[in-house]
Motif scaffolding. Structure first.
Motif, PDB file in Angstrom:
ATOM      1  N   ASP A   1       0.955  -1.358  -0.144  1.00 52.61           N
ATOM      2  CA  ASP A   1      -0.132  -0.057  -0.089  1.00 52.61           C
ATOM      3  C   ASP A   1       0.818   1.228  -0.155  1.00 52.61           C
ATOM      4  O   ASP A   1       1.515   1.664   1.033  1.00 52.61           O
ATOM      5  CB  ASP A   1      -0.718   0.004   1.247  1.00 52.61           C
ATOM      6  N   ALA A   2       0.967   1.990  -1.008  1.00 52.24           N
ATOM      7  CA  ALA A   2       1.948   3.060  -1.227  1.00 52.24           C
ATOM      8  C   ALA A   2       1.620   4.213  -0.189  1.00 52.24           C
ATOM      9  O   ALA A   2       2.526   4.902  -0.197  1.00 52.24           O
ATOM     10  CB  ALA A   2       1.584   3.702  -2.608  1.00 52.24           C
ATOM     11  N   SER A   3       0.105   4.140   0.554  1.00 47.32           N
ATOM     12  CA  SER A   3       0.063   5.265   1.452  1.00 47.32           C
ATOM     13  C   SER A   3       0.403   4.831   2.690  1.00 47.32           C
ATOM     14  O   SER A   3       0.190   5.710   3.770  1.00 47.32           O
ATOM     15  CB  SER A   3      -1.377   5.556   1.209  1.00 47.32           C
ATOM     16  N   ASN A   4       0.622   3.638   2.961  1.00 46.81           N
ATOM     17  CA  ASN A   4       1.211   3.144   4.296  1.00 46.81           C
ATOM     18  C   ASN A   4       2.470   2.185   3.964  1.00 46.81           C
ATOM     19  O   ASN A   4       2.591   1.207   4.521  1.00 46.81           O
ATOM     20  CB  ASN A   4       0.040   2.309   4.998  1.00 46.81           C
ATOM     21  N   LEU A   5       3.670   2.796   3.640  1.00 45.65           N
ATOM     22  CA  LEU A   5       4.804   2.113   3.135  1.00 45.65           C
ATOM     23  C   LEU A   5       5.502   1.494   4.307  1.00 45.65           C
ATOM     24  O   LEU A   5       6.100   0.538   4.640  1.00 45.65           O
ATOM     25  CB  LEU A   5       5.806   2.958   2.396  1.00 45.65           C
ATOM     26  N   LYS A   6       5.777   2.332   5.386  1.00 43.14           N
ATOM     27  CA  LYS A   6       6.190   2.117   6.634  1.00 43.14           C
ATOM     28  C   LYS A   6       5.822   0.510   7.301  1.00 43.14           C
ATOM     29  O   LYS A   6       6.767  -0.222   7.469  1.00 43.14           O
ATOM     30  CB  LYS A   6       6.187   2.894   7.833  1.00 43.14           C
ATOM     31  N   ARG A   7       4.463   0.257   7.307  1.00 42.56           N
ATOM     32  CA  ARG A   7       4.033  -0.979   7.843  1.00 42.56           C
ATOM     33  C   ARG A   7       4.221  -2.010   6.575  1.00 42.56           C
ATOM     34  O   ARG A   7       4.763  -3.224   6.818  1.00 42.56           O
ATOM     35  CB  ARG A   7       2.461  -0.800   8.154  1.00 42.56           C
ATOM     36  N   ASN A   8       4.082  -1.706   5.494  1.00 47.03           N
ATOM     37  CA  ASN A   8       4.103  -2.659   4.229  1.00 47.03           C
ATOM     38  C   ASN A   8       5.502  -3.106   3.850  1.00 47.03           C
ATOM     39  O   ASN A   8       5.734  -4.432   3.314  1.00 47.03           O
ATOM     40  CB  ASN A   8       3.273  -2.079   3.034  1.00 47.03           C
ATOM     41  N   MET A   9       6.496  -2.335   3.999  1.00 42.87           N
ATOM     42  CA  MET A   9       7.736  -2.753   3.601  1.00 42.87           C
ATOM     43  C   MET A   9       8.485  -3.572   4.676  1.00 42.87           C
ATOM     44  O   MET A   9       9.382  -4.381   3.957  1.00 42.87           O
ATOM     45  CB  MET A   9       8.668  -1.125   3.759  1.00 42.87           C
ATOM     46  N   LEU A  10       7.803  -4.218   5.614  1.00 37.09           N
ATOM     47  CA  LEU A  10       8.472  -4.996   6.575  1.00 37.09           C
ATOM     48  C   LEU A  10       8.367  -6.519   5.651  1.00 37.09           C
ATOM     49  O   LEU A  10       9.573  -6.986   5.742  1.00 37.09           O
ATOM     50  CB  LEU A  10       7.927  -5.062   7.952  1.00 37.09           C
ATOM     51  N   LEU A  11       7.250  -6.657   5.013  1.00 37.70           N
ATOM     52  CA  LEU A  11       7.258  -7.830   4.662  1.00 37.70           C
ATOM     53  C   LEU A  11       8.193  -7.839   3.269  1.00 37.70           C
ATOM     54  O   LEU A  11       8.825  -8.820   2.867  1.00 37.70           O
ATOM     55  CB  LEU A  11       5.700  -8.255   3.946  1.00 37.70           C
TER      56      LEU A  11
END
Length: 704
Positions: A96-106
């Motif tokens: 989700d480009a609007s929530n990169l901090k959480r999504n980039m962990l995976l």
């Protein structure tokens, strides 16, 4: 690159991964199970270039490679198992480009497995509207992978993603995100020496997950366990150390590549709306109002197409009666197949309206809010917050709802959820409810707006919900477990519904209802027609001889004579004998032997009740007067007393019975499959049938 490429889609829940999967594959997809487990597997094919076709595998939505449920374990299993049929050549990580901090962990975890990766930045339109300026080129250079901005809802960027897949290499090019070796260097080196691994991180994941990997032999798993003890490896400490390192990397990455437009800051529209729609008081009131609108619409808007469908079937029956020669096959076709099928197809408009509203609520993001609001109620009765999803899904069908309990890690919560989900009124009950309500509840409006029939239908659905809550509260006292459950979910932003997507869902649901239910109903109708038409030859011959006498001819006109003959033959038939056998047990509920037959046949599927009643009354009816099933049941009377069969008390007793009874073989089958034991399906069958009998007994005795 020529031939076929295996591509896995992986991402967090609510990143639009499934929408992107649909964009890539269109209708060229199928659903099955992952090998050896009952977790749904979605695969499809996409022509990514004139020479290359990609097989797309949609992996279950996960937040991390550290699995909390069987669905989540599947993701790492597919990525790790080098001999598996689903081993991908390329992984597309959807974030989700609007929530990169959480999504980039995976993403960082998948990238460190050293598998070729493409990063798809979905919801780029939301990021733009939130004032996030993502430097795509800089992000791509720092990660060492192709980064494609995508808006899957509007099918934007999908062609560029296909190009990236087509021109990808089978060699991993991404940069390492963290120094994995620093977490457990000796253990990682020794696992790498004993196993075929692509990276240090894969070796570390084996240490964490070896007990859950079916692709590892027992000897290999024992070896990893021995090495863990040798080097005093603590999985939870290692995970914490790794997560901290990954978020340090993500923070530095986003600081360099993402800028926030200060003028766009402020409270989002979704947050403002949530203050009202998820309010602890007003939120529940709004939800009940929405439910009321849904059930009002089911009666109001479906009436015209239902009348049209009824009229078509009446014309078809009349046409066939006129052009086909009289005989057994004609009777079978008209009174068996056509009558049974018309009794169900007439309710397709109501099914469509129900699924239209469910699809809109899901697509706009509102259904996730309902799940969030209900979490507190669930916990008070001893359920996990994740139990809300199966319960709400149960309004459509209990089978996929029970399958969705796999996301509940706590065994006790999962079993209780499975046992109470069938109490939610599913779409198969809708034809039964609407038929009986139309017979005894007047089509009047309170205050000129509120439909009595719609209010009654809403009450039946609320009854199912409160019954499920009450049953869960009782079961939490009985089923013992020391496990603690938890509930983590992300609320998606509110979006306009995608009408093409909703139309496709309605089409699929209607098709499933017609073809799956239709097959059962036609089969049951044909069998029932045979059982209702034939009986012991001596009894049938005696009845025929009785009505062939001059005395009977003098007593009744030809139409009346035929009617009495058919009625008596039905009672003496094999179906009549079956109904008479169970009549003493169901008489206190207000049911006669004909309703008893419908109770038995509808165990195959609840909606068969309508088809059964249509067939029984067609067999008994006058050939010269072909009327719809609703008119037949409305006019049905007790031959001894002359009182209507479907009185107010009987109809409500029947609705209560169907609200609580386990009248669905498919549900019992899926409970067995999910629990791997006949114990729980038997418990479900016994307790639900017992509750249904007692509740309908009380209702009939009070209302009669």
């Amino acid at each position: 690159m020529n031939g076929t490429l295996k591509v896995a889609l992986i991402g967090n829940p609510n990143t639009g991964k499934s929408t992107l999967f649909n964009d890539l594959t269109g209708l060229n997809q199928k659903i099955g199970n992952f090998p050896g487990v009952t977790v749904d597997k979605k695969t499809g094919f996409s022509k990514v270039s004139p020479e290359l076709t990609a097989e797309i595998i949609d992996l279950p939505g996960i937040y991390s490679l550290y699995a909390k449920s069987r669905d989540e374990q599947i993701a790492f299993e597919v990525l790790y198992d080098k001999k598996g049929s689903l081993k991908p050549d390329l992984v597309v990580v959807v974030v989700d480009a609007s929530n990169l901090k959480r999504n980039m962990l995976l993403y960082t975890q998948v990238a460190d497995l050293n598998i070729p990766v493409i990063l798809a930045l979905n919801m780029i339109d939301v990021a733009d509207s939130n004032g996030l300026k993502i430097n795509i080129d800089k992000l791509s250079k720092k990660l060492g992978v192709t980064v494609i901005p995508v808006n899957a809802r509007d099918n934007k960027g999908v062609e560029k993603l296909k190009e990236a897949i087509a021109y990808s290499t089978k060699i991993a090019t991404q940069n390492k995100t963290i120094e994995v070796e620093e977490i457990a260097p000796m253990l990682i080196n020794e696992i790498a020496d004993n196993f075929e691994v692509n990276s240090s991180y894969e070796a570390l994941q084996l240490a964490h997950q070896h007990e859950n990997l079916s692709s590892l032999s027992e000897e290999q798993s024992d070896l990893v366990e021995t090495l863990e003890q040798k080097y005093s490896f603590h999985s939870s400490k290692a995970q914490a150390q790794e997560t901290i390192a990954r978020y340090n990397f993500i923070n530095d990455l986003l600081f360099d590549c993402v800028k926030q437009d200060e003028s766009a800051k402020g409270e989002t529209f979704s947050n403002k709306l949530d203050k009202v729609l998820t309010h602890r008081v007003f939120g529940l009131i709004i939800f009940v109002v929405i439910l009321f609108i849904v059930f009002q619409s089911i009666f109001t808007f479906a009436e015209y197409p239902m009348n049209f469908i009824e009229g078509l079937f009446l014309q078809l029956e009349q046409l066939l009666a006129n052009i086909l020669p009289a005989g057994v096959l004609t009777n079978l076709l008209i009174d068996g197949v056509i009558a049974g099928l018309s009794g169900v197809l007439v309710f397709v408009p109501q099914i469509l309206i129900l699924f239209l509203f469910i699809a809109i609520l899901e697509d706009t993001g509102y259904m996730a809010r309902v799940t969030f609001m209900m979490d507190k109620i669930m916990r008070k009765v001893g359920l996990n917050g994740k139990s809300v999803v199966p319960l709400i899904s149960g309004v459509a069908c209990a089978v996929p709802a029970i399958m969705s309990t796999r996301t509940i890690e706590n065994w006790k919560d999962r079993v209780i959820t499975i046992l109470v989900t069938p109490l939610m009124s599913c779409s198969a009950r809708l034809p039964v409810y609407t038929l009986l309500i139309s017979l005894v509840v007047p089509s009047k409006r309170l205050f000129g707006v509120l439909s009595l029939q719609g209010l009654t239908l809403l009450a039946m659905y609320l009854l199912g919900f409160f019954a499920a809550i009450g049953a869960a509260w009782v079961m939490k006292k009985i089923v013992k477990s020391r496990e603690k459950g938890y509930f983590i979910m992300e609320l998606p932003i509110y979006r306009m519904p995608r009408w093409s997507h909703i139309g496709l869902q309605m089409f699929e649901k209607a098709k499933t209802f017609v073809f799956e239910a239709g097959k059962v109903i036609i089969a049951v109708s044909v069998i029932l027609w045979v059982l209702s038409t034939y009986g012991p030859s001596e009894k049938m011959d005696a009845i025929n001889a009785k009505y062939a006498t001059p005395e009977m001819a003098k007593q009744f006109n030809p139409d009346q004579l035929q009617q009495h003959l058919k009625s008596e033959r039905l009672e003496a038939s094999y179906a009549g004998m079956l109904g008479r056998t169970i009549e003493p047990a169901i008489r206190p509920l207000g049911y006669d032997w004909k309703i008893g037959i419908a109770l038995i046949t509808s165990f195959a599927a609840r909606e068969v009740f309508v088809g059964t009643m249509a067939t029984i009354y067609s067999v008994e009816g006058d050939d010269s007067n072909i009327v719809s099933v609703r008119e037949k049941l409305s006019a049905a009377t007790n031959p001894q007393t002359g009182v209507k069969v479907f009185t107010f008390a009987t109809a409500f007793s029947l609705m209560i019975f169907y609200a609580f009874a386990m009248q669905c073989m498919s549900t019992l089958a899926v409970v067995y499959r999910e629990t791997k034991s006949w114990k729980w399906p038997v418990i479900m069958l016994v307790y639900m049938t017992g509750v249904a009998y007692l509740a309908s007994l009380v209702v009939y005795q009070l209302l009669k």
